[in-house]
Design an enzyme around this catalytic site. Structure first.
Site, PDB file in Angstrom:
ATOM      1  N   PHE A   1      -5.417 -21.353   8.312  1.00 30.98           N
ATOM      2  CA  PHE A   1      -5.799 -22.259   9.408  1.00 30.98           C
ATOM      3  C   PHE A   1      -4.570 -22.529  10.269  1.00 30.98           C
ATOM      4  CE2 PHE A   1     -10.078 -24.123   9.324  1.00 30.98           C
ATOM      5  CZ  PHE A   1     -10.608 -23.382   8.297  1.00 30.98           C
TER       6      PHE A   1
ATOM      7  N   ASP B   1       5.601 -29.377   6.355  1.00 30.37           N
ATOM      8  CA  ASP B   1       6.573 -28.285   6.521  1.00 30.37           C
ATOM      9  C   ASP B   1       7.945 -28.669   5.989  1.00 30.37           C
ATOM     10  OD1 ASP B   1       4.820 -26.473   7.699  1.00 30.37           O
ATOM     11  OD2 ASP B   1       5.017 -27.445   9.644  1.00 30.37           O
TER      12      ASP B   1
ATOM     13  N   PRO C   1       7.901 -24.839   0.563  1.00 30.22           N
ATOM     14  CA  PRO C   1       7.458 -23.439   0.470  1.00 30.22           C
ATOM     15  C   PRO C   1       6.256 -23.212   1.371  1.00 30.22           C
ATOM     16  CG  PRO C   1       6.828 -24.673  -1.506  1.00 30.22           C
ATOM     17  CD  PRO C   1       7.689 -25.587  -0.684  1.00 30.22           C
ATOM     18  N   ASP C   2       6.165 -22.029   1.987  1.00 30.32           N
ATOM     19  CA  ASP C   2       4.979 -21.687   2.780  1.00 30.32           C
ATOM     20  C   ASP C   2       3.984 -20.976   1.856  1.00 30.32           C
ATOM     21  OD1 ASP C   2       3.036 -20.454   4.475  1.00 30.32           O
ATOM     22  OD2 ASP C   2       4.387 -20.824   6.152  1.00 30.32           O
ATOM     23  N   ILE C   3       2.938 -21.693   1.482  1.00 24.92           N
ATOM     24  CA  ILE C   3       2.007 -21.191   0.457  1.00 24.92           C
ATOM     25  C   ILE C   3       1.230 -19.990   0.988  1.00 24.92           C
ATOM     26  CG2 ILE C   3       0.120 -21.854  -1.098  1.00 24.92           C
ATOM     27  CD1 ILE C   3       1.022 -24.821  -0.535  1.00 24.92           C
TER      28      ILE C   3
ATOM     29  N   ASN D   1       0.752 -36.540   6.806  1.00 27.61           N
ATOM     30  CA  ASN D   1       0.171 -36.286   8.127  1.00 27.61           C
ATOM     31  C   ASN D   1      -1.257 -36.819   8.177  1.00 27.61           C
ATOM     32  OD1 ASN D   1      -1.674 -34.063   7.245  1.00 27.61           O
ATOM     33  ND2 ASN D   1       0.280 -33.161   6.659  1.00 27.61           N
TER      34      ASN D   1
ATOM     35  N   LYS E   1       1.954 -14.466   8.636  1.00 28.10           N
ATOM     36  CA  LYS E   1       1.560 -14.892   7.289  1.00 28.10           C
ATOM     37  C   LYS E   1       0.659 -13.859   6.616  1.00 28.10           C
ATOM     38  CE  LYS E   1       2.241 -19.740   8.386  1.00 28.10           C
ATOM     39  NZ  LYS E   1       2.190 -21.063   7.783  1.00 28.10           N
TER      40      LYS E   1
ATOM     41  N   LYS F   1      13.855 -47.760  -4.902  1.00 26.22           N
ATOM     42  CA  LYS F   1      13.526 -48.030  -3.500  1.00 26.22           C
ATOM     43  C   LYS F   1      14.788 -48.024  -2.628  1.00 26.22           C
ATOM     44  CE  LYS F   1      11.347 -51.433  -0.533  1.00 26.22           C
ATOM     45  NZ  LYS F   1      11.041 -52.855  -0.377  1.00 26.22           N
TER      46      LYS F   1
ATOM     47  N   LYS G   1       0.878 -16.312  14.128  1.00 26.45           N
ATOM     48  CA  LYS G   1       0.782 -16.879  12.774  1.00 26.45           C
ATOM     49  C   LYS G   1      -0.006 -15.958  11.840  1.00 26.45           C
ATOM     50  CE  LYS G   1       1.144 -21.553  13.228  1.00 26.45           C
ATOM     51  NZ  LYS G   1       0.682 -22.935  13.387  1.00 26.45           N
TER      52      LYS G   1
HETATM   53  N1  CTP Z   1       0.720 -23.533   5.301  1.00 28.19           N
HETATM   54  C1  CTP Z   1       1.136 -23.332   4.012  1.00 28.19           C
HETATM   55  N2  CTP Z   1       2.326 -23.824   3.579  1.00 28.19           N
HETATM   56  C2  CTP Z   1       3.129 -24.528   4.412  1.00 28.19           C
HETATM   57  C3  CTP Z   1       2.712 -24.744   5.749  1.00 28.19           C
HETATM   58  C4  CTP Z   1       1.499 -24.243   6.166  1.00 28.19           C
HETATM   59  O1  CTP Z   1       0.399 -22.688   3.245  1.00 28.19           O
HETATM   60  N3  CTP Z   1       4.283 -25.008   3.971  1.00 28.19           N
HETATM   61  C5  CTP Z   1      -0.552 -22.945   5.729  1.00 28.19           C
HETATM   62  C6  CTP Z   1      -1.609 -23.951   6.123  1.00 28.19           C
HETATM   63  O2  CTP Z   1      -2.426 -24.305   5.017  1.00 28.19           O
HETATM   64  C7  CTP Z   1      -2.388 -23.176   7.170  1.00 28.19           C
HETATM   65  C8  CTP Z   1      -1.336 -22.287   7.810  1.00 28.19           C
HETATM   66  O3  CTP Z   1      -0.274 -22.190   6.871  1.00 28.19           O
HETATM   67  O4  CTP Z   1      -3.362 -22.321   6.578  1.00 28.19           O
HETATM   68  C9  CTP Z   1      -0.789 -22.711   9.128  1.00 28.19           C
HETATM   69  O5  CTP Z   1      -0.278 -23.988   9.058  1.00 28.19           O
HETATM   70  P1  CTP Z   1       0.484 -24.616  10.300  1.00 28.19           P
HETATM   71  O6  CTP Z   1       1.088 -25.939   9.877  1.00 28.19           O
HETATM   72  O7  CTP Z   1      -0.379 -24.606  11.513  1.00 28.19           O
HETATM   73  O8  CTP Z   1       1.593 -23.527  10.533  1.00 28.19           O
HETATM   74  P2  CTP Z   1       3.109 -23.534  10.292  1.00 28.19           P
HETATM   75  O9  CTP Z   1       3.478 -22.292   9.600  1.00 28.19           O
HETATM   76  O10 CTP Z   1       3.518 -24.788   9.604  1.00 28.19           O
HETATM   77  O11 CTP Z   1       3.680 -23.458  11.767  1.00 28.19           O
HETATM   78  P3  CTP Z   1       4.066 -24.618  12.792  1.00 28.19           P
HETATM   79  O12 CTP Z   1       4.097 -25.911  12.035  1.00 28.19           O
HETATM   80  O13 CTP Z   1       5.384 -24.197  13.277  1.00 28.19           O
HETATM   81  O14 CTP Z   1       2.994 -24.576  13.831  1.00 28.19           O
END
Ligand code: CTP
Length: 372
Positions: free
Chosen positions: A291, A246, A273-275, A175, A309, A256, A305
């Site tokens: 954030f 995500d 994984p959502d950290i 990104n 979280k 390749k 959010k």
């Molecule tokens: N984050 C994380 N791990 C992920 C995705 C996001 O730790 N796999 C954390 C980011 O570092 C940030 C927060 O979650 O602190 C929000 O990230 P954001 O991308 O805005 O939220 P998402 O949960 O991905 O929601 P969406 O993409 O649906 O808006």
């Protein structure tokens, strides 16, 4: 802020123009000071021109906020470390920037004295020997001299930048994150006395090599999660600013991927994984700052959010707004706290926005340290 720049006129003075430019770019006044031992070739007139301020020779220093001794060669370093070597009436904090790896004694444990770490070779091209910290490192150390030390003794983990999810040996999904906001937070926490661990994806900016700022480079969301969890236990504060992907490819091809004959190509993606949520679910966890980069319905998404979280503070910005997007030097953040309060910060430089976020963290910390 007024800075006295003390030089002794050795060969390392070739590094001074870049340092003076960096100090002045921050809006600081720089007053050059030549010591009695300064070589005549140093060029008081040139130094005065570079600093925009007349050089002071020997004697007592002008009244300043911070004194910088740069470049400090071995003989001057030794003189400064002698018991009587506190400088001719030097007041205020002193940052000593050595040019060579000279032996350092406990002299630098004097209150207000800081010793810059060695930097990159001055001569470059593989020629080693003369080392001096970069202008950015010196500027950070100068700023730290006048920053409140309200994070002293606090361990702060920051995540920054994008993650890269590999498709094959040559391609990846990522990104637009530059890492500027995360780096600004890490540096602000460091200036305020924190011991900082910066877990970062590939950045578009350099990380200054500072003592007590440990950089942990990672590539993918899974690597970032592993690095964060490995360090989480020891932290008082975790600020997750990284733009974590995500989704990642279900499989990373070893070779390749060839385009073949087909008109299109379908990728199978799976969730990363959502950290932040993982940390939020830990029974014992650091004070947690998340954030949220949004493009619409910022308030509703941020409130949801923060709760989902389980973070203590959520910093949301609208990336479609001018000055709040990716790769720019400014940000407009709205803070959503656990107690339901919402604070809209104005458009600020990322460095100033980072300070405001940390103000909130510091205000909440004594409570956070006591909570399970
Ligand atoms: N984050 C994380 N791990 C992920 C995705 C996001 O730790 N796999 C954390 C980011 O570092 C940030 C927060 O979650 O602190 C929000 O990230 P954001 O991308 O805005 O939220 P998402 O949960 O991905 O929601 P969406 O993409 O649906 O808006």
């Amino acid at each position: 802020m007024r800075i006295a720049l003390v030089s002794d006129g050795g060969i390392g003075c070739g590094a001074l123009p870049a340092l003076i430019a960096a100090l002045r770019r921050r809006g600081w006044s720089v007053i050059p000071v030549l010591l009695p031992v300064s070589a005549p070739g140093l060029g008081a007139a040139l130094l005065s021109d570079l600093c925009g301020s007349a050089a002071v020779s020997g004697g007592a220093l002008p009244a300043v906020d911070v004194t910088v001794v740069a470049p400090c060669e071995a003989s001057l370093l030794a003189a400064l470390q002698a018991p009587s070597g506190s400088g001719p009436g030097w007041r205020g904090p002193v940052v000593v920037v050595p040019i060579a790896a000279a032996p350092v004694t406990t002299a630098f444990q004097r209150a207000g004295w800081r010793l810059a770490p060695p930097g990159e070779p001055l001569l470059g091209g593989g020629v080693t020997g003369l080392l001096m910290a970069s202008p950015e490192v010196v500027c950070q150390m100068v700023a730290a001299c006048v920053a409140p030390q309200d994070l002293a003794g606090t361990r702060v983990l920051v995540t920054a930048g994008p993650t890269c999810e590999d498709l094959d040996p040559v391609r990846f999904l990522s990104n637009r994150s530059s890492g500027l906001m995360g780096l600004a937070l890490a540096l602000a926490a460091w200036r305020r006395g924190g011991r900082v661990t910066l877990v970062h994806g590939p950045l578009q900016v350099d990380i200054p090599r500072l003592p007590e700022l440990q950089a942990v480079p990672v590539r993918s969301a899974r690597e970032m999660q592993a690095a964060v969890l490995a360090n989480a236990d020891a932290q008082h504060v975790a600020i997750l600013c990284a733009a974590v992907a995500d989704f990642m490819p279900a499989h990373c091809a070893e070779r390749k991927i060839k385009k073949g004959d087909g008109a299109g190509y379908a990728l199978e993606l799976v969730r990363t994984p959502d950290i932040l949520a993982t940390l939020g679910a830990l029974p014992r966890r650091p004070f947690l700052v998340g954030f949220a980069a949004e493009t619409h319905d910022l308030h509703a998404h941020a409130l949801e959010k923060r709760q989902r979280k389980n973070c203590d503070l959520l910093c949301a910005n609208d990336v479609t707004e001018p000055g709040s997007g990716f790769g720019v030097a400014t940000n407009r953040i709205t803070l959503f706290a656990r107690d339901g309060s919402v604070t809209a910060l104005p458009l600020l430089s990322k460095a100033d926005a980072a300070e405001r976020v940390l103000d909130r963290v510091v205000a909440a910390l004594p409570v956070a340290r006591l909570s399970p």
